[in-house]
Structure formats: C-alpha cells, structure tokens
Design a protein around this motif. Structure first.
Motif: not given
Length: 344
Positions: A37, A30, A34
């Motif tokens: 976030k 990932f 990411k």
C-alpha cells in the motif's frame, strides 16, 4: 507454558507471538499488504508530480508551438504558458517563426580566419551568359511562415531552400553578361533570383518565406581581370563625380541666371509699356491737334509754321506785319526780345 518448556497461544485466530528463539523475535512486522500500500501511494504521488511538471510548457515571443495528440497536429500556440496532456499523449515542438535566418552561398562565416569567412568555390564559381567564369557569393535571409508545413511538409526544408536558391542563382547568372554581374547589374540579378525562388516556394509550400537576396561579393577568378574591373569601376565613379559636380555648379548658377533673366524681362516689359504709353499720348495729341485744325485750318497752319520755325531756327527773330494802319509790328519770339532788352 507446558511442562516440556513450550508456550501455547489460544487467543482465538490471532497470530501467536514469536518465540524467543525465533529469528524475527523482537522485530516489528508491518506486513506485506501494508508495504504494498505504501509503495502504491508513493508511485501514485510520483506519477502525479511528474504529470503536473510535464503538463505545462512555455513559448517565448519569437516562437510558435505545434501540439500533436497521438501524433496528429491538434493546435498551434503562440507566446505564453500553455497546458498539455502529459505522459506522451500530447507532444510540443517549438519553432522560431519570428526570427530571420540566413543561408550563405559561396562562402561560410568563420571567425577563426583573418578574413572572417571561408570561400566555398564549388558554390561560388559560375558561368555567365557570355561564357565567362565569375565567383559570386550570395547572402540569403528567410523566415518560417507556417510552422506546421515547416515540420511536416518536407524532410529538410532548409536544404530544399538552399538547393533551390543555388539553382536559380546559376540560372540567372547564366543568362547575364559578366559586366553586369561584376558592376551595375547586381541589383537586377538579386531581384530576378528573389522573384523566381519566391514563386517556386509558393508552389512547394514548405512553410518558408524568402525575405531578401543579396550579392555579398562578385569577382573574376584571376587577379589581372580583377584589377581591370576595378579600374573600370573607378573610372565610372570618377565620371559620376564629375557629373555630380557639374550638376552642383548648374544648381548654383541657375538661380542667378534666372534672376537676371527675370530682371531683363521686367525691364523689357517696362520699356514696352512706356513706348506704348508715349505712342498713345502722341496719338491723343495728334487727334486733338487735328480737331483744332478742322475747326480753324488757317490759324492752325500758321501756328504750326511758326512753331516749326522757332524749333528749327531758335536764334532767328521773326517780325510780323499785321497790316494795320498804325504800322504795329510783332517780334517773335517775345522771350528773346525781352531778354535782349534786359541785356541792354
């Protein structure tokens, strides 16, 4: 694939695929950005949920809420649902302002005891104005009148009120006789304590209002004195009973006596008026007789004389000689003469 059995990836700047012998081969990647976030979104959502849940508060009908912003009082709200700034910006303190609260002096309510309370001798023992010792227990009711002054004008307003009441109670009892404290002076003691405490509370301005002060119980410290005062109180009650019975008897008999008095007064007025009327009638007869006498005095004298003789001597027959030539005589009274003639 190279001749030595290795692979080479030449698709620009893209990341080459993992080799089969790599430890992360076959696992999804990932990426750190990411994950960061997602964590940020989750934290923001949690903060928003917490903020939404802590931005509203409810005040019931017996309370008022004091709102502070960064430690400074900015609002006082009544019953209902209200908004506040979350995350410690605004704090809310709820205060029971429409509730009567109590202070017990000289005793404490205790449901676990047979009497339902425990005596606190340090608070109840007092010296009266005539240097006698009594045990007096007070029940005090108060309420919070100003929630802001209650919270911030003093450290412990209930303790201040308790000490103030206890001080003024000893002051008033110390200037009152033991008889008054134990018998008929309790209301006066209660009134004086309430007036003194209320006046000082206004000066202190700690957000409390005194509602009522009552003597729960007052008694001497020894059983012998207690029995003596009970006997005095019983005698006073008997005296009041006798007085009330006498007043009841008076109220029962007074209407009859008043009625009889009114009857006698009316009868007296009737007799008085009757005598006045009779006197007026006699005066009128006398005046009429006098007028006749004034016109014919001799005839009136003779008539009055004969009427007097008839009234005085009703059985006497009077013969009147008229002096005429025929010798005619008249017999008076004629009714007796006629009656006598009929009897014959």
């Amino acid at each position: 694939m190279e001749e030595n059995g290795t692979y080479r990836w030449s698709a620009g700047n893209q990341t080459p695929p993992e080799q089969p012998h790599s430890p992360n081969f076959g696992k999804p990647d990932f990426g750190f950005k990411k994950v960061k976030k997602i964590l940020g979104i989750a934290a923001l959502a949690a903060v928003l949920v917490i903020g939404a849940l802590t931005s509203f508060y409810t005040v019931d009908d017996k309370q008022q809420a004091v709102v502070t912003t960064f430690g400074k009082v900015t609002d006082v709200t009544d019953a209902g649902v209200h908004f506040r700034l979350p995350f410690g910006i605004q704090h809310v303190q709820k205060v029971n302002v429409n509730v009567f609260q109590k202070i017990e002096l000289g005793y404490r309510t205790d449901e676990h005891t047979a009497e339902g309370y425990q005596v606190v001798e340090d608070e109840s023992s007092m010296i009266t104005g005539d240097y006698n010792i009594v045990n007096v227990e007070f029940f005090v009711e108060y309420k919070i009148s100003d929630p802001v002054r209650y919270l911030y004008a003093s450290n412990d307003p209930q303790l201040i009120l308790r000490n103030l009441i206890q001080s003024q109670v000893r002051n008033v009892v110390g200037s009152t006789s033991v008889d008054a404290v134990l018998t008929d002076g309790k209301e006066n003691v209660q009134m004086q304590v309430k007036e003194l405490v209320s006046k000082i509370l206004e000066e202190y301005d700690i957000g409390l209002t005194l509602m009522d002060v009552k003597i729960q119980d007052s008694e001497p410290p020894t059983q012998e004195v207690i029995e003596a005062f009970k006997a005095v109180e019983t005698a006073k009650q008997k005296a009041e009973t006798v007085v009330n019975d006498a007043k009841a008897y008076q109220n029962a008999k007074l209407p009859d006596a008043q009625s009889e008095a009114d009857k006698l007064i009316q009868n007296g007025e009737y007799l008085k008026q009757k005598r006045v009327n009779e006197a007026a009638e006699q005066v009128a007869m006398f005046n009429a007789m006098y007028e006749e006498y004034a016109r014919n005095p001799e005839i009136t004298k003779s008539r009055m004389y004969y009427e007097a003789i008839r009234n005085i001597l009703p059985d006497v027959k009077v013969f009147i000689d008229t002096g005429t030539s025929g010798g005619t005589q008249k017999l008076l009274p004629l009714d007796q003469f006629v009656q006598g003639g009929n009897d014959q």
